[in-house]
Design a protein around this motif. Structure first.
Motif, PDB file in Angstrom:
ATOM      1  N   GLU A 379      57.089  65.875  19.922  1.00 45.91           N
ATOM      2  CA  GLU A 379      57.298  66.922  18.826  1.00 45.91           C
ATOM      3  C   GLU A 379      57.752  67.866  19.527  1.00 45.91           C
ATOM      4  O   GLU A 379      59.113  68.690  19.166  1.00 45.91           O
ATOM      5  N   GLN A 386      58.436  72.066  27.214  1.00 45.28           N
ATOM      6  CA  GLN A 386      56.999  72.661  26.714  1.00 45.28           C
ATOM      7  C   GLN A 386      56.138  72.242  26.760  1.00 45.28           C
ATOM      8  O   GLN A 386      55.559  71.197  27.718  1.00 45.28           O
ATOM      9  N   HIS A 402      60.070  81.078  26.661  1.00 48.77           N
ATOM     10  CA  HIS A 402      60.612  81.779  25.233  1.00 48.77           C
ATOM     11  C   HIS A 402      59.712  81.501  24.618  1.00 48.77           C
ATOM     12  O   HIS A 402      58.632  81.926  25.094  1.00 48.77           O
ATOM     13  N   PRO A 404      56.457  81.482  21.919  1.00 51.64           N
ATOM     14  CA  PRO A 404      55.706  80.672  21.752  1.00 51.64           C
ATOM     15  C   PRO A 404      56.193  80.097  20.079  1.00 51.64           C
ATOM     16  O   PRO A 404      56.514  80.923  19.200  1.00 51.64           O
ATOM     17  N   GLN A 405      56.239  79.585  19.984  1.00 49.84           N
ATOM     18  CA  GLN A 405      56.095  78.317  19.124  1.00 49.84           C
ATOM     19  C   GLN A 405      54.921  77.861  18.802  1.00 49.84           C
ATOM     20  O   GLN A 405      54.046  76.890  19.434  1.00 49.84           O
ATOM     21  N   THR A 406      54.400  77.474  16.955  1.00 53.49           N
ATOM     22  CA  THR A 406      53.461  76.929  17.142  1.00 53.49           C
ATOM     23  C   THR A 406      54.427  75.371  16.340  1.00 53.49           C
ATOM     24  O   THR A 406      54.830  75.027  14.957  1.00 53.49           O
ATOM     25  N   LEU A 407      53.754  74.003  16.404  1.00 58.91           N
ATOM     26  CA  LEU A 407      53.933  72.878  15.709  1.00 58.91           C
ATOM     27  C   LEU A 407      53.015  71.913  15.565  1.00 58.91           C
ATOM     28  O   LEU A 407      51.594  72.490  15.541  1.00 58.91           O
ATOM     29  N   ASP A 414      47.993  72.545  13.741  1.00 56.12           N
ATOM     30  CA  ASP A 414      48.510  73.692  14.915  1.00 56.12           C
ATOM     31  C   ASP A 414      48.481  73.866  15.375  1.00 56.12           C
ATOM     32  O   ASP A 414      47.020  73.892  16.180  1.00 56.12           O
ATOM     33  N   VAL A 416      50.534  76.181  19.237  1.00 54.20           N
ATOM     34  CA  VAL A 416      51.237  76.579  19.946  1.00 54.20           C
ATOM     35  C   VAL A 416      51.190  76.465  20.941  1.00 54.20           C
ATOM     36  O   VAL A 416      50.244  76.001  22.096  1.00 54.20           O
ATOM     37  N   TYR A 418      54.834  76.636  24.470  1.00 50.91           N
ATOM     38  CA  TYR A 418      55.320  77.675  25.385  1.00 50.91           C
ATOM     39  C   TYR A 418      56.382  76.454  26.082  1.00 50.91           C
ATOM     40  O   TYR A 418      56.105  75.633  26.632  1.00 50.91           O
ATOM     41  N   ARG A 419      57.815  77.658  25.738  1.00 45.33           N
ATOM     42  CA  ARG A 419      59.466  76.347  26.210  1.00 45.33           C
ATOM     43  C   ARG A 419      59.488  77.229  27.578  1.00 45.33           C
ATOM     44  O   ARG A 419      60.210  78.730  27.602  1.00 45.33           O
TER      45      ARG A 419
END
Length: 440
Positions: A379, A386, A402, A404-407, A414, A416, A418-419
């Motif tokens: 993803e 990631q 970057h 945090p992102q939720t995928l 869902d 969390v 981090y990039r």
């Protein structure tokens, strides 16, 4: 010491005389043979003189006694100085010339009872202690002395002494010499042939052993290319069901973006060449950081840290490897001008590692950490690294990320992530203990 053990102890001392720890196996054997032969000849000469006297003839003991003194003195000098080459030549020389000197002092072949046959010990000893080729000179010297003795006996024999003999003394002398030469030649040639064949066999065995060691080393390298070192050793020891649990491992997956489309415009040879060049480079980078490459799956690459003790800060090493792989691949092309990129995902946590299969086996990892790293990669965004929360917590003091992102991940819901951007310019390196505190 009991009487029964005394001879054995004496022989053991004779055989081990002059041997040094640094001597090769051949050198030890040569020394043992010559020292043992010296002792046996000294004993035999004493018995020979005793038997000779008991049968009636009174022979002066001077010559045998001097002979024993020379042998023993030369042996003692060798044990003191340790010069085996000199001892070998002088002792064989005594073996060769002393019997002829004794026969010349006693009389001829008949009156001396063929004592010069003892001189055959010299060429035989040369075969055993020097070599088959070098022994020829000693045998020629022995044959020359036998022939010379026969020549003088033939012309100087006292025929009156053997007036009643059925066979003329001259004829007896000739056949004594011929018989000695014939028997000695046969014994010498058979022994020389046996030694030469033994040396040939030994050389072939040494060559076969060297080839076997090369093949073993090649197999060892091949096995280490497939499995981690400790696992390879356990597999060689026939250990079955190799599986280990690791409480903390960082796992990374890397996929080449749009590989199917990129490979569609390439020949099979070009596809193989590209993948081989890319993955070989990744292998070198992973090995340099003490990480374990696990496997390649099509265009995907899997590597882990924490399976060995080569790098205690393996999570940071995984992060550095991911950044280096991504940056290096961006500068590569397929040969058609198409740029390459990676999706990379990293997860940290417990795993199970083991060897699967009995034929064409593979070392693999299982567990939630592996699944998470794989899903994060799938993803992911091209060109991005990631990581999961555990990895982020361990690296956040030294690396920039970057927000945090939720995928939504299949089977996870869902999640969390981090990039990773890269190492901080003003990196504040913290200890391993501090890292563990951060994780807690």
């Amino acid at each position: 010491m009991t009487p029964s053990t005394a001879p054995v102890s004496l022989l053991a001392r004779l055989r081990s005389g002059g041997i040094r720890p640094e001597d090769s196996a051949d050198e030890r054997l040569n020394k043992s043979l010559l020292v043992l032969a010296t002792g046996l000849v000294c004993v035999a000469s004493t018995l020979w003189l005793a038997v000779y006297w008991s049968l009636g003839p009174r022979l002066s003991a001077t010559l045998p006694f001097v002979y024993q003194l020379l042998l023993a003195g030369n042996l003692a000098f060798f044990l003191y100085r340790g010069n085996f080459r000199s001892f070998r030549v002088t002792q064989l020389g005594l073996f060769l010339f002393a019997p002829f000197a004794a026969q010349w002092a006693i009389g001829n072949f008949i009156t001396a009872s063929g004592i010069l046959l003892w001189g055959l010990l010299a060429p035989i000893g040369a075969i055993l202690c020097i070599g088959a080729r070098e022994s020829l000179a000693w045998f020629f010297a022995y044959a020359f002395l036998v022939t010379l003795t026969g020549f003088f006996d033939y012309y100087l024999a006292d025929a009156a002494t053997y007036r009643n003999a059925l066979v003329p003394v001259e004829t007896s002398v000739v056949f004594f010499a011929l018989n000695f030469l014939a028997v000695s030649s046969i014994v010498f040639m058979l022994l020389r042939f046996a030694i030469e064949q033994k040396q040939i066999i030994a050389r072939r065995l040494a060559e076969a052993h060297a080839l076997l060691e090369q093949e073993q080393a090649r197999s060892e390298r091949l096995l280490l290319n497939i499995l981690p070192g400790p696992v390879a050793r356990r597999l060689k020891e026939n250990e079955k069901n190799i599986a280990d649990g690791f409480a903390d491992v960082s796992v990374m997956f890397a996929d080449i973006v749009n590989f199917t489309q990129v490979a569609a415009g390439m020949t099979p040879a070009q596809v193989f060449s590209m993948l081989n060049r890319v993955f070989s480079r990744f292998d070198e980078q992973a090995e340099a950081r003490g990480l374990e490459k696990i496997k390649t799956i099509g265009d995907a690459y899997m590597v882990a840290g924490g399976l060995n003790s080569d790098n205690a800060d393996y999570t940071a090493a995984i992060a550095d490897l991911a950044l280096e792989m991504r940056d290096w691949l961006r500068n590569q092309t397929t040969g058609t001008g198409v740029l390459l990129d990676l999706r990379i995902g990293i997860g940290t946590g417990p795993v199970v590692a083991g060897v699967v299969g009995k034929k064409k086996f593979i070392y693999d990892l299982w567990g939630d950490t592996v699944n998470l790293a794989s899903r994060i990669t799938t993803e992911g965004v091209p060109g991005m690294v990631q990581v999961d929360t555990a990895t982020y917590l361990r690296l956040r003091s030294r690396y920039d990320f970057h927000p945090p992102q939720t995928l939504y991940l299949k089977g996870k819901g869902d999640t969390v992530v981090y990039r990773l951007i890269g190492r901080r310019a003003d990196e504040d390196v913290i200890s391993t203990t501090e890292l563990d505190i951060v994780l807690d």
